[in-house]
Design an enzyme around this catalytic site. Structure first.
Site, PDB file in Angstrom:
ATOM      1  N   ARG A 172       0.832  -1.207   0.000  1.00 43.57           N
ATOM      2  CA  ARG A 172       0.000   0.000   0.000  1.00 43.57           C
ATOM      3  C   ARG A 172       0.863   1.252   0.000  1.00 43.57           C
ATOM      4  N   HIS A 182      15.517  16.490   9.744  1.00 44.36           N
ATOM      5  CA  HIS A 182      14.204  17.157   9.694  1.00 44.36           C
ATOM      6  C   HIS A 182      13.123  16.180   9.294  1.00 44.36           C
ATOM      7  N   LEU A 240       0.494  15.272   1.277  1.00 47.11           N
ATOM      8  CA  LEU A 240       0.340  14.459   2.480  1.00 47.11           C
ATOM      9  C   LEU A 240      -1.135  14.304   2.849  1.00 47.11           C
ATOM     10  N   ARG A 296      -9.506 -23.114  17.058  1.00 50.80           N
ATOM     11  CA  ARG A 296      -8.505 -23.550  18.029  1.00 50.80           C
ATOM     12  C   ARG A 296      -9.173 -23.995  19.332  1.00 50.80           C
ATOM     13  N   GLU A 324       4.067   9.954   7.456  1.00 53.04           N
ATOM     14  CA  GLU A 324       2.903  10.792   7.114  1.00 53.04           C
ATOM     15  C   GLU A 324       2.364  11.517   8.345  1.00 53.04           C
ATOM     16  N   GLY A 325       3.280  11.944   9.191  1.00 51.78           N
ATOM     17  CA  GLY A 325       2.890  12.605  10.430  1.00 51.78           C
ATOM     18  C   GLY A 325       2.779  11.572  11.525  1.00 51.78           C
ATOM     19  N   THR A 326       3.595  11.716  12.582  1.00 49.29           N
ATOM     20  CA  THR A 326       3.558  10.713  13.656  1.00 49.29           C
ATOM     21  C   THR A 326       2.231  10.834  14.419  1.00 49.29           C
ATOM     22  N   ASP A 379       1.886  11.481  17.463  1.00 45.95           N
ATOM     23  CA  ASP A 379       1.930  12.694  18.296  1.00 45.95           C
ATOM     24  C   ASP A 379       1.611  13.937  17.476  1.00 45.95           C
TER      25      ASP A 379
HETATM   26  C1  LIG Z   1       9.360   3.007   6.400  1.00 44.91           C
HETATM   27  C2  LIG Z   1       9.293   4.489   6.263  1.00 44.91           C
HETATM   28  C3  LIG Z   1       9.007   5.061   5.036  1.00 44.91           C
HETATM   29  C4  LIG Z   1       8.982   6.439   4.878  1.00 44.91           C
HETATM   30  N1  LIG Z   1       8.744   6.974   3.639  1.00 44.91           N
HETATM   31  C5  LIG Z   1       8.899   8.335   3.462  1.00 44.91           C
HETATM   32  C6  LIG Z   1       8.790   8.898   2.152  1.00 44.91           C
HETATM   33  O1  LIG Z   1       8.501   8.183   1.168  1.00 44.91           O
HETATM   34  N2  LIG Z   1       9.018  10.209   1.990  1.00 44.91           N
HETATM   35  C7  LIG Z   1       9.333  11.028   3.046  1.00 44.91           C
HETATM   36  O2  LIG Z   1       9.557  12.201   2.831  1.00 44.91           O
HETATM   37  N3  LIG Z   1       9.422  10.510   4.309  1.00 44.91           N
HETATM   38  C8  LIG Z   1       9.219   9.190   4.531  1.00 44.91           C
HETATM   39  N4  LIG Z   1       9.331   8.662   5.800  1.00 44.91           N
HETATM   40  C9  LIG Z   1       9.731   9.548   6.896  1.00 44.91           C
HETATM   41  C10 LIG Z   1       8.647   9.824   7.904  1.00 44.91           C
HETATM   42  O3  LIG Z   1       7.709  10.710   7.365  1.00 44.91           O
HETATM   43  C11 LIG Z   1       9.321  10.365   9.167  1.00 44.91           C
HETATM   44  O4  LIG Z   1       9.965   9.265   9.786  1.00 44.91           O
HETATM   45  C12 LIG Z   1       8.351  11.021  10.102  1.00 44.91           C
HETATM   46  O5  LIG Z   1       7.913  12.247   9.577  1.00 44.91           O
HETATM   47  C13 LIG Z   1       8.964  11.276  11.503  1.00 44.91           C
HETATM   48  O6  LIG Z   1      10.172  11.932  11.366  1.00 44.91           O
HETATM   49  P1  LIG Z   1      11.467  11.384  12.151  1.00 44.91           P
HETATM   50  O7  LIG Z   1      11.621   9.944  11.848  1.00 44.91           O
HETATM   51  O8  LIG Z   1      12.598  12.287  11.794  1.00 44.91           O
HETATM   52  O9  LIG Z   1      11.093  11.511  13.652  1.00 44.91           O
HETATM   53  P2  LIG Z   1      11.204  12.823  14.581  1.00 44.91           P
HETATM   54  O10 LIG Z   1      10.571  13.969  13.912  1.00 44.91           O
HETATM   55  O11 LIG Z   1      12.624  12.963  15.042  1.00 44.91           O
HETATM   56  O12 LIG Z   1      10.301  12.390  15.780  1.00 44.91           O
HETATM   57  C14 LIG Z   1      10.752  11.573  16.868  1.00 44.91           C
HETATM   58  C15 LIG Z   1       9.683  11.568  17.933  1.00 44.91           C
HETATM   59  O13 LIG Z   1       9.507  12.892  18.449  1.00 44.91           O
HETATM   60  C16 LIG Z   1       8.151  13.270  18.383  1.00 44.91           C
HETATM   61  N5  LIG Z   1       8.048  14.698  18.150  1.00 44.91           N
HETATM   62  C17 LIG Z   1       8.614  15.425  17.156  1.00 44.91           C
HETATM   63  N6  LIG Z   1       8.256  16.702  17.261  1.00 44.91           N
HETATM   64  C18 LIG Z   1       7.430  16.802  18.323  1.00 44.91           C
HETATM   65  C19 LIG Z   1       6.723  17.884  18.961  1.00 44.91           C
HETATM   66  N7  LIG Z   1       6.756  19.127  18.497  1.00 44.91           N
HETATM   67  N8  LIG Z   1       5.991  17.614  20.065  1.00 44.91           N
HETATM   68  C20 LIG Z   1       5.924  16.352  20.543  1.00 44.91           C
HETATM   69  N9  LIG Z   1       6.556  15.317  20.014  1.00 44.91           N
HETATM   70  C21 LIG Z   1       7.314  15.538  18.888  1.00 44.91           C
HETATM   71  C22 LIG Z   1       7.573  12.446  17.260  1.00 44.91           C
HETATM   72  O14 LIG Z   1       6.180  12.299  17.389  1.00 44.91           O
HETATM   73  C23 LIG Z   1       8.319  11.141  17.432  1.00 44.91           C
HETATM   74  O15 LIG Z   1       7.655  10.363  18.378  1.00 44.91           O
HETATM   75  C24 LIG Z   1       9.266   7.278   5.983  1.00 44.91           C
HETATM   76  C25 LIG Z   1       9.508   6.699   7.230  1.00 44.91           C
HETATM   77  C26 LIG Z   1       9.526   5.329   7.386  1.00 44.91           C
HETATM   78  C27 LIG Z   1       9.810   4.744   8.727  1.00 44.91           C
HETATM   79  C1  LIG Z   2       9.247 -18.711  20.548  1.00 40.07           C
HETATM   80  C2  LIG Z   2       8.550 -19.709  21.450  1.00 40.07           C
HETATM   81  C3  LIG Z   2       9.265 -20.588  22.195  1.00 40.07           C
HETATM   82  C4  LIG Z   2       8.622 -21.531  23.019  1.00 40.07           C
HETATM   83  N1  LIG Z   2       9.360 -22.414  23.758  1.00 40.07           N
HETATM   84  C5  LIG Z   2       8.757 -23.412  24.453  1.00 40.07           C
HETATM   85  C6  LIG Z   2       9.500 -24.421  25.126  1.00 40.07           C
HETATM   86  O1  LIG Z   2      10.729 -24.348  25.200  1.00 40.07           O
HETATM   87  N2  LIG Z   2       8.848 -25.437  25.742  1.00 40.07           N
HETATM   88  C7  LIG Z   2       7.488 -25.520  25.718  1.00 40.07           C
HETATM   89  O2  LIG Z   2       6.960 -26.448  26.267  1.00 40.07           O
HETATM   90  N3  LIG Z   2       6.753 -24.591  25.094  1.00 40.07           N
HETATM   91  C8  LIG Z   2       7.335 -23.533  24.437  1.00 40.07           C
HETATM   92  N4  LIG Z   2       6.577 -22.599  23.788  1.00 40.07           N
HETATM   93  C9  LIG Z   2       5.122 -22.745  23.747  1.00 40.07           C
HETATM   94  C10 LIG Z   2       4.393 -21.709  24.622  1.00 40.07           C
HETATM   95  O3  LIG Z   2       4.489 -22.013  25.965  1.00 40.07           O
HETATM   96  C11 LIG Z   2       2.950 -21.688  24.127  1.00 40.07           C
HETATM   97  O4  LIG Z   2       2.940 -20.984  22.893  1.00 40.07           O
HETATM   98  C12 LIG Z   2       1.995 -21.046  25.125  1.00 40.07           C
HETATM   99  O5  LIG Z   2       1.811 -21.886  26.221  1.00 40.07           O
HETATM  100  C13 LIG Z   2       0.647 -20.753  24.504  1.00 40.07           C
HETATM  101  O6  LIG Z   2       0.108 -21.897  23.945  1.00 40.07           O
HETATM  102  P1  LIG Z   2      -0.437 -21.903  22.453  1.00 40.07           P
HETATM  103  O7  LIG Z   2       0.557 -21.241  21.587  1.00 40.07           O
HETATM  104  O8  LIG Z   2      -0.856 -23.258  22.146  1.00 40.07           O
HETATM  105  O9  LIG Z   2      -1.669 -20.918  22.515  1.00 40.07           O
HETATM  106  P2  LIG Z   2      -3.150 -21.302  22.999  1.00 40.07           P
HETATM  107  O10 LIG Z   2      -3.082 -22.017  24.309  1.00 40.07           O
HETATM  108  O11 LIG Z   2      -3.868 -21.931  21.890  1.00 40.07           O
HETATM  109  O12 LIG Z   2      -3.731 -19.854  23.295  1.00 40.07           O
HETATM  110  C14 LIG Z   2      -4.299 -19.070  22.233  1.00 40.07           C
HETATM  111  C15 LIG Z   2      -5.064 -17.948  22.891  1.00 40.07           C
HETATM  112  O13 LIG Z   2      -6.124 -18.454  23.637  1.00 40.07           O
HETATM  113  C16 LIG Z   2      -6.108 -17.964  24.964  1.00 40.07           C
HETATM  114  N5  LIG Z   2      -6.665 -18.950  25.886  1.00 40.07           N
HETATM  115  C17 LIG Z   2      -6.339 -20.225  26.022  1.00 40.07           C
HETATM  116  N6  LIG Z   2      -7.063 -20.783  26.973  1.00 40.07           N
HETATM  117  C18 LIG Z   2      -7.878 -19.831  27.503  1.00 40.07           C
HETATM  118  C19 LIG Z   2      -8.846 -19.792  28.545  1.00 40.07           C
HETATM  119  N7  LIG Z   2      -9.150 -20.855  29.265  1.00 40.07           N
HETATM  120  N8  LIG Z   2      -9.488 -18.633  28.770  1.00 40.07           N
HETATM  121  C20 LIG Z   2      -9.195 -17.536  28.066  1.00 40.07           C
HETATM  122  N9  LIG Z   2      -8.265 -17.525  27.083  1.00 40.07           N
HETATM  123  C21 LIG Z   2      -7.617 -18.657  26.793  1.00 40.07           C
HETATM  124  C22 LIG Z   2      -4.641 -17.624  25.221  1.00 40.07           C
HETATM  125  O14 LIG Z   2      -4.475 -16.661  26.191  1.00 40.07           O
HETATM  126  C23 LIG Z   2      -4.214 -17.141  23.847  1.00 40.07           C
HETATM  127  O15 LIG Z   2      -4.513 -15.767  23.713  1.00 40.07           O
HETATM  128  C24 LIG Z   2       7.205 -21.590  23.030  1.00 40.07           C
HETATM  129  C25 LIG Z   2       6.480 -20.661  22.288  1.00 40.07           C
HETATM  130  C26 LIG Z   2       7.117 -19.734  21.513  1.00 40.07           C
HETATM  131  C27 LIG Z   2       6.323 -18.731  20.745  1.00 40.07           C
END
Ligand SMILES: Cc1cc2nc3c(=O)[nH]c(=O)nc-3n(C[C@H](O)[C@H](O)[C@H](O)COP(=O)(O)OP(=O)(O)OC[C@H]3O[C@@H](n4cnc5c(N)ncnc54)[C@H](O)[C@@H]3O)c2cc1C
Ligand SMILES: Cc1cc2nc3c(=O)[nH]c(=O)nc-3n(C[C@H](O)[C@H](O)[C@H](O)COP(=O)(O)OP(=O)(O)OC[C@H]3O[C@@H](n4cnc5c(N)ncnc54)[C@H](O)[C@@H]3O)c2cc1C
Lengths: 245, 392
Positions: free
Chosen positions: B97, B143, B247, B276, B371-373, B375
C-alpha cells in the site's frame, strides 16, 4: 464471431444456506451473489476467442433487476453488451426457453453456458437450448478452439479424453480447464459504465415442474470414542444405537 | 503462509452506503490481492524485498492514481474508490500500500496539481501504468516532523538549477525512476521539482535492516550538484503547503488502508478462535477472547464510519487537513492495537509467518510514524480545537 454467453447469478460459495419456514424457498437476505464460476470460465474463453479472431460477446441473464451488479461485472470483465430477461429464473426449462427465444434470430455462432450452476446444479440449460434451437450441443467441455466455421472441443471421459469437431453454430457448456477466469481491472470497470445493458420481457412458458420443499443435510452427529479393548461396548453401540449391525 | 481465507467485515451494513461500482472495485482488488499478493508477500517480507512483479497488477486494479482524470491515464474515480483500493491493498500488506500511496498521492497528485501541462503529459500516463515509478523526498536526516527546517536547496544556473542535499526514509527510492523532491530555492522558499534517475550526481542508496515494511523498498536520495532543468520545477507552488497538499491525500488513503490491515488481523483471529481448542473447547468461547474480538469489531466499525464520512467530505472538497489528521491518527492506532491483541490470540502461532498478523503489526509501526507521527496528528487536532500552537 458472435458469441452469446449465458450467465447465472449464484450465492457465493461461502454462503450459509437457509430456507424459508415453509421450506419452499432459499433465503437470500444477506447473501453475496456472484457470477456462476463455470459461466465465468465460458465468458473468459469467449473473450479470448473474440480478442484473437474479432467478434462480439453478448452476455444474457434471466433474472430480476437486483442481479444487475453481476451483469455489470461481466461487462467489466470484457463482454461487449448485455441483455437481461426480466423474470425470476423459475427452472431450467423456463430459462432455456427464454435464451432460445432471444437467440433464435440473432445469428450467434456459438452459445456458451457453464456446465452447471453451483446453486441448483441442474446441468440442463445448455442441452435444452440446443434442442430448442435445433443446434448441436456439447456439454462439459474442457478445451474449445474455433477455426473458420468449425469448433474443436475436448471432453474428459472415463479413463481418457474425447476430441470432437463440430460445425458452427453450436451450444457449448464449459468446465474447468477451458480458461482461467479474469479479475475485472479498473479500465474494464470504467468502460462497463457505458456499455449497453438491455432489458427485455420474458416470454410465457408453462410450468412443468414444482418445487415441493428443500431440506438441509442432517447435522453431523458427535463422534463417540470407544476404548480400544472395549469390543463389547463397540458392538453394543453399533447394534443398539447406530443400528448398523 | 496459510491460504488467504479473508472475508470482509461490515457490522453496520456500510456496503449500503457504497455504489455498485464501489463494491465492484473493492471486490476486484480483493480478488487480485488473494490471487497475486497473499501467496508471495510473506516470503518477500521475510527476505526484505519488494515484489516488483506486482507493479503491473497494481496499475491494472487502479492503485496508481485512481482519482487522476482519465485523460492523463488515471481512473477518474472518486475519493471513496481510492479509499477502498487502499483498504484492500493494505489488507494484503502495508508495504505494498505504501508503494501505491506514494505513486498516487505523493507523485501523481503533485504533478497533476502543481505541474505544468508538459510535466503532466510527460509523467502521468507512464506513472499510471507503472511503466515509470516515483518517490517523494521530503524527510531529511535532521528534519522529520519539522520539514520546514529542511536544508536541501538549489541555486539558479541559467536554464537549470544545481541541487544539493539529502533525503532519508524515502519509500520506493531504490527503484524509482523519478523523485518529487522538496527543496529550498535561493530565497529560502520550499519548491517542488522532479529529479530523474540518471541525472548526474543523483543516487538512491537503500536502507537496510528494517523490522517494518520489509516488503517495501526504502532508501535515501542524495543530491551532489545535480543539474535539474528548470522545466522540471513546479512553476507556482511555494512553501510547505506544496508537500502538505500531497500528504493530505496520502493520509486520507492511509486512514482507509489501516482498516484493511485491522480487518485482516481481526478476521484471522476470529477464525482461529473458532477453530482452536484449548481446555476442551474453542478459545472463542472464553470471555477474555470475546472481549478482544468484540472490542476489535467495535473499533473497526467506528473507523469505517469515520472514513466513509471523510470520503464524502473529500468528494465534496470539504475535508479539512485537521479532519484528515484525526482519521489517520485514529485508524492507524486502532489497527496497531488490534494487531497486537490479535497476535496474542493466536498464541505461539501468532509470531510465525503462517499468519499475517505479526507482519501487519510490524508494518503498522512505520504507518503510525510516517505521514505525520501519532503525536504530531494529536498536536494538529489540539491546535485546531484550541487555537494554540503546541509544536514549538
Ligand atoms: C518506512 C518508512 C518510510 C517512509 N517513507 C517516506 C517517504 O517516502 N518520503 C518522506 O519524505 N518521508 C518518509 N518517511 C519519513 C517519515 O515521514 C518520518 O519518519 C516522520 O515524519 C517522523 O520523522 P522522524 O523519523 O525524523 O522523527 P522525529 O521527527 O525525530 O520524531 C521523533 C519523535 O519525536 C516526536 N516529536 C517530534 N516533534 C514533536 C513535537 N513538536 N511535540 C511532541 N513530540 C514531537 C515524534 O512524534 C516522534 O515520536 C518514511 C519513514 C519510514 C519509517
Ligand atoms: C518462541 C517460542 C518458544 C517456546 N518455547 C517453548 C518451550 O521451550 N517449551 C514448551 O513447552 N513450550 C514452548 N513454547 C510454547 C508456549 O508455551 C505456548 O505458545 C503457550 O503456552 C501458549 O500456547 P499456544 O501457543 O498453544 O496458545 P493457545 O493455548 O492456543 O492460546 C491461544 C489464545 O487463547 C487464549 N486462551 C487459552 N485458553 C484460555 C482460557 N481458558 N481462557 C481464556 N483464554 C484462553 C490464550 O491466552 C491465547 O490468547 C514456546 C512458544 C514460543 C512462541
Amino acid at each position: 464471431m458472435k458469441i452469446l454467453v449465458c450467465i447465472s447469478n449464484v450465492p457465493d460459495t461461502t454462503t450459509k444456506i437457509n430456507f424459508s419456514d415453509d421450506a419452499k424457498s432459499f433465503v437470500t437476505a444477506g447473501v453475496q451473489f456472484i457470477i456462476n464460476p463455470y459461466d465465468e470460465i465460458a465468458l473468459t474463453r469467449a473473450l479470448e476467442l473474440t480478442e484473437a479472431q474479432g467478434g462480439t460477446v453478448t452476455v444474457l441473464h434471466v433474472g430480476d433487476a437486483s442481479t444487475e451488479p453481476t451483469i455489470r461485472k461481466a461487462l467489466a470483465i470484457g463482454a461487449t453488451d448485455a441483455v437481461r430477461v426480466n423474470a425470476a429464473p423459475r427452472d431450467a426449462y423456463f430459462v432455456a426457453k427464454q435464451i432460445a427465444a432471444y437467440a433464435k434470430d440473432q445469428g450467434f455462432d456459438m452459445i456458451m453456458t457453464g456446465r452447471e450452476s453451483i446453486d441448483y446444479n441442474g446441468s440442463q440449460v445448455a442441452s435444452m437450448v440446443g434442442e430448442l434451437l435445433d443446434q448441436p450441443s456439447i456439454s462439459i467441455v474442457k478445451v474449445l478452439n474455433v477455426e473458420g466455421t468449425t469448433a474443436t472441443l475436448e471432453r474428459e471421459i472415463e479413463g481418457g479424453k474425447e476430441v470432437i469437431t463440430c460445425p458452427l453454430p453450436l451450444v457449448v457448456s464449459a468446465t474447468e480447464g477451458m480458461a482461467e477466469a479474469r479479475i475485472p481491472n479498473m479500465r474494464g470497470i470504467m468502460s462497463a459504465r457505458t456499455k449497453p445493458l438491455t432489458t427485455i420481457e420474458a416470454i410465457e412458458v408453462p410450468s412443468l415442474q414444482q418445487f415441493v420443499k428443500y431440506d438441509k443435510p442432517a447435522a453431523r452427529s458427535q463422534v463417540k470414542l470407544v476404548a480400544a479393548d472395549d469390543v463389547k461396548g463397540l458392538v453394543d453401540l453399533l447394534h443398539n444405537e447406530a443400528k448398523a449391525i | 503462509m496459510a491460504k488467504d481465507r479473508f472475508q470482509g467485515h461490515d457490522y453496520y451494513l456500510m456496503d449500503e452506503l457504497l455504489t455498485e461500482e464501489h463494491r465492484l472495485i473493492r471486490d476486484s482488488v480483493r480478488e487480485w490481492i488473494k490471487r497475486d499478493v497473499s501467496p508471495i508477500i510473506e516470503d518477500y517480507a521475510q527476505r526484505a524485498e519488494f515484489p516488483t512483479q506486482i507493479i503491473k497488477g497494481l496499475a491494472e486494479v487502479g492503485a496508481f492514481g485512481p482519482y487522476i482524470p482519465a485523460e492523463y491515464g488515471g481512473g477518474g474515480l472518486d475519493q471513496i474508490s481510492y479509499g477502498l483500493i487502499m483498504q484492500e491493498v493494505e489488507r494484503g500488506d502495508s508495504g505494498v500500500r505504501s508503494t501505491a500511496s506514494v505513486q498516487s498521492s505523493l507523485v501523481m497528485y503533485p504533478i497533476y496539481t502543481y505541474g505544468t501541462e508538459e510535466q503532466r503529459k510527460k509523467y502521468l500516463p507512464k506513472l499510471a501504468t507503472g511503466e515509470m515509478m516515483g518517490c517523494f523526498g521530503l524527510t531529511e536526516p535532521d528534519h522529520g516532523s519539522n520539514p520546514s527546517g529542511m536544508t536541501t536547496h538549489f541555486k539558479d544556473a541559467g536554464d537549470h538549477v544545481i541541487l544539493n542535499g539529502a533525503k532519508m526514509w524515502i519509500s520506493n527510492a531504490p527503484f524509482a525512476d523519478i523523485a518529487v523532491v522538496w527543496a529550498k530555492d535561493e530565497n529560502g522558499d520550499i519548491r517542488g521539482l522532479v529529479v530523474e534517475r540518471g541525472m548526474e550526481g543523483f543516487s538512491t542508496p537503500e536502507t537496510h535492516n528494517k523490522w517494518s515494511l520489509r516488503a517495501s523498498a526504502t532508501g535515501e536520495l542524495v543530491f551532489d550538484n545535480v543539474k535539474v532543468p528548470k522545466a522540471n520545477i513546479f512553476p507556482t507552488i511555494k512553501g510547505l503547503k506544496g508537500p502538505l497538499g500531497c500528504l493530505n491525500s496520502a493520509r486520507y488513503g492511509i486512514a482507509w488502508g489501516a482498516i484493511g490491515a485491522a480487518m485482516d488481523c481481526y478476521d484471522t483471529a476470529l477464525r482461529y478462535s473458532q477453530e482452536r481448542q484449548q481446555f476442551g473447547r474453542p478459545i472463542g468461547g472464553f470471555q477474555l477472547q470475546q472481549k478482544k474480538l468484540a472490542e476489535m469489531i467495535t473499533e473497526i466499525t467506528k473507523a469505517q464510519l469515520l472514513t466513509w464520512r471523510l470520503g464524502v467530505l473529500k468528494n465534496e472538497n470539504r475535508a479539512t487537513p485537521a479532519q484528515i489528521s484525526m482519521a489517520k491518527r485514529n485508524n492507524v492506532n486502532m489497527a496497531l492495537q488490534i494487531a497486537r491483541e490479535a497476535r496474542q490470540m493466536l498464541g505461539g502461532m501468532g509470531i510465525t509467518g503462517e499468519y499475517p498478523i505479526m507482519r501487519h503489526m510490524m508494518n503498522l509501526e512505520s504507518v503510525v510514524t510516517y505521514e505525520g507521527t501519532h503525536d504530531i496528528h494529536l498536536l494538529i487536532t489540539g491546535m485546531d480545537v484550541t487555537g494554540f500552537n503546541a509544536f514549538t
